[in-house]
Motif scaffolding. Structure first.
Motif, PDB file in Angstrom:
ATOM      1  N   UNK A   1       2.735  -5.743  -8.367  1.00 53.03           N
ATOM      2  CA  UNK A   1       2.679  -7.150  -7.941  1.00 53.03           C
ATOM      3  C   UNK A   1       3.039  -7.334  -6.470  1.00 53.03           C
ATOM      4  N   UNK A   2       3.887  -6.452  -5.926  1.00 52.89           N
ATOM      5  CA  UNK A   2       4.251  -6.584  -4.507  1.00 52.89           C
ATOM      6  C   UNK A   2       3.454  -5.618  -3.622  1.00 52.89           C
ATOM      7  N   UNK A   3       2.422  -4.990  -4.215  1.00 50.90           N
ATOM      8  CA  UNK A   3       1.514  -4.171  -3.426  1.00 50.90           C
ATOM      9  C   UNK A   3       1.915  -2.709  -3.270  1.00 50.90           C
ATOM     10  N   UNK A   4       2.869  -2.249  -4.050  1.00 48.40           N
ATOM     11  CA  UNK A   4       3.294  -0.848  -3.991  1.00 48.40           C
ATOM     12  C   UNK A   4       2.738  -0.100  -5.193  1.00 48.40           C
ATOM     13  N   UNK A   5       2.481   1.193  -5.017  1.00 45.85           N
ATOM     14  CA  UNK A   5       2.198   2.027  -6.180  1.00 45.85           C
ATOM     15  C   UNK A   5       3.463   2.817  -6.481  1.00 45.85           C
ATOM     16  N   UNK A   6       3.595   3.234  -7.724  1.00 47.08           N
ATOM     17  CA  UNK A   6       4.791   3.966  -8.132  1.00 47.08           C
ATOM     18  C   UNK A   6       4.358   5.128  -9.019  1.00 47.08           C
ATOM     19  N   UNK A   7       5.059   6.225  -8.842  1.00 47.32           N
ATOM     20  CA  UNK A   7       4.810   7.409  -9.667  1.00 47.32           C
ATOM     21  C   UNK A   7       6.154   7.933 -10.133  1.00 47.32           C
ATOM     22  N   UNK A   8       6.305   8.098 -11.443  1.00 46.35           N
ATOM     23  CA  UNK A   8       7.555   8.612 -11.994  1.00 46.35           C
ATOM     24  C   UNK A   8       7.391  10.096 -12.316  1.00 46.35           C
ATOM     25  N   UNK A   9       8.279  10.915 -11.785  1.00 45.06           N
ATOM     26  CA  UNK A   9       8.330  12.345 -12.083  1.00 45.06           C
ATOM     27  C   UNK A   9       9.582  12.619 -12.898  1.00 45.06           C
TER      28      UNK A   9
ATOM     29  N   UNK B   1       0.800  -1.217   0.000  1.00 50.83           N
ATOM     30  CA  UNK B   1       0.000   0.000   0.000  1.00 50.83           C
ATOM     31  C   UNK B   1       0.836   1.272   0.000  1.00 50.83           C
ATOM     32  N   UNK B   2       2.130   1.141   0.118  1.00 52.37           N
ATOM     33  CA  UNK B   2       3.003   2.315   0.127  1.00 52.37           C
ATOM     34  C   UNK B   2       3.243   2.810  -1.298  1.00 52.37           C
ATOM     35  N   UNK B   3       3.742   4.035  -1.392  1.00 45.43           N
ATOM     36  CA  UNK B   3       4.036   4.614  -2.699  1.00 45.43           C
ATOM     37  C   UNK B   3       5.501   4.992  -2.804  1.00 45.43           C
ATOM     38  N   UNK B   4       6.073   4.721  -3.972  1.00 41.64           N
ATOM     39  CA  UNK B   4       7.431   5.134  -4.308  1.00 41.64           C
ATOM     40  C   UNK B   4       7.324   6.176  -5.414  1.00 41.64           C
TER      41      UNK B   4
END
Length: 192
Positions: free
Chosen positions: A103-111, A81-84
């Motif tokens: 797949x491992x439950x993280x969200x990711x946002x690329x800036x 549930x964490x975000x990178x």
């Protein structure tokens, strides 16, 4: 007397993401990170700094996001549930990397952008941690001091930077037969 440090832009930063030299260089950097166990060191420091988990982490100078993904895997399942957030000057995070985070439950946002502008626009407390790996060497003394001051003012929790840490460790079986990381002219020039 030692020569004055001269910081120049790395060739890797100037090449298009799909340039074969850039792709080779990024593969080499991935091998260097694996040999140095950088993700293991950073994830260990993050666990010690925030034993109950982190909700939001940013990596500055994130490149293709592979290093952040290794950290997320090391912190899973506590990081579900964490975000990178991945910041880099180039937009090179692949859809497969985003899918691996999911797949491992993280969200990711690329800036994409300049680290100084991005940090100035980032409100304090938005991230529990800001990490950097093989990135801070891009900056000379005054700019590095300014960057670190901006980072220190932003996270709600901690900042973690890995500065070309070297350690003696046994090489994996067959490593002597593989092409060494940093063998290309670009890495030798950028590492100088």
């Amino acid at each position: 007397m030692a020569n004055a440090r001269c910081v120049e832009p790395e060739w890797l930063d100037e090449l298009p993401a799909d340039d074969p030299r850039a792709m080779r260089s990024r593969r080499d950097l991935s091998r260097v990170n694996a040999l140095m166990d950088n993700a293991g060191v950073v994830s260990g420091e993050l666990r010690r700094a925030a034993p109950f988990g982190l909700a939001a982490i940013a990596e500055i100078g994130a490149g293709d996001g592979a290093f952040a993904l290794r950290i997320a895997r090391a912190l899973a399942p506590a990081g579900r549930g964490a975000q990178f957030t991945l910041l880099d000057r180039q937009d090179i995070v692949k859809p497969a990397t985003v899918a691996d985070f999911a797949r491992i439950g993280w969200s990711v946002h690329a800036d994409r952008g300049d680290v100084f502008e991005w940090l100035q626009a980032t409100p304090p407390g938005r991230f529990d941690a800001i990490v950097a790996n093989l990135f801070l060497h891009h900056f000379d003394g005054p700019r590095l001091s300014g960057l670190l001051a901006l980072v220190a003012a932003r996270p709600g929790g901690c900042a973690c930077a890995l500065l070309h840490r070297l350690r003696a460790a046994p090489l994996p079986r067959g490593a002597h037969r593989r092409a060494p990381a940093g063998r290309h002219r670009m890495q030798r020039r950028d590492a100088a």
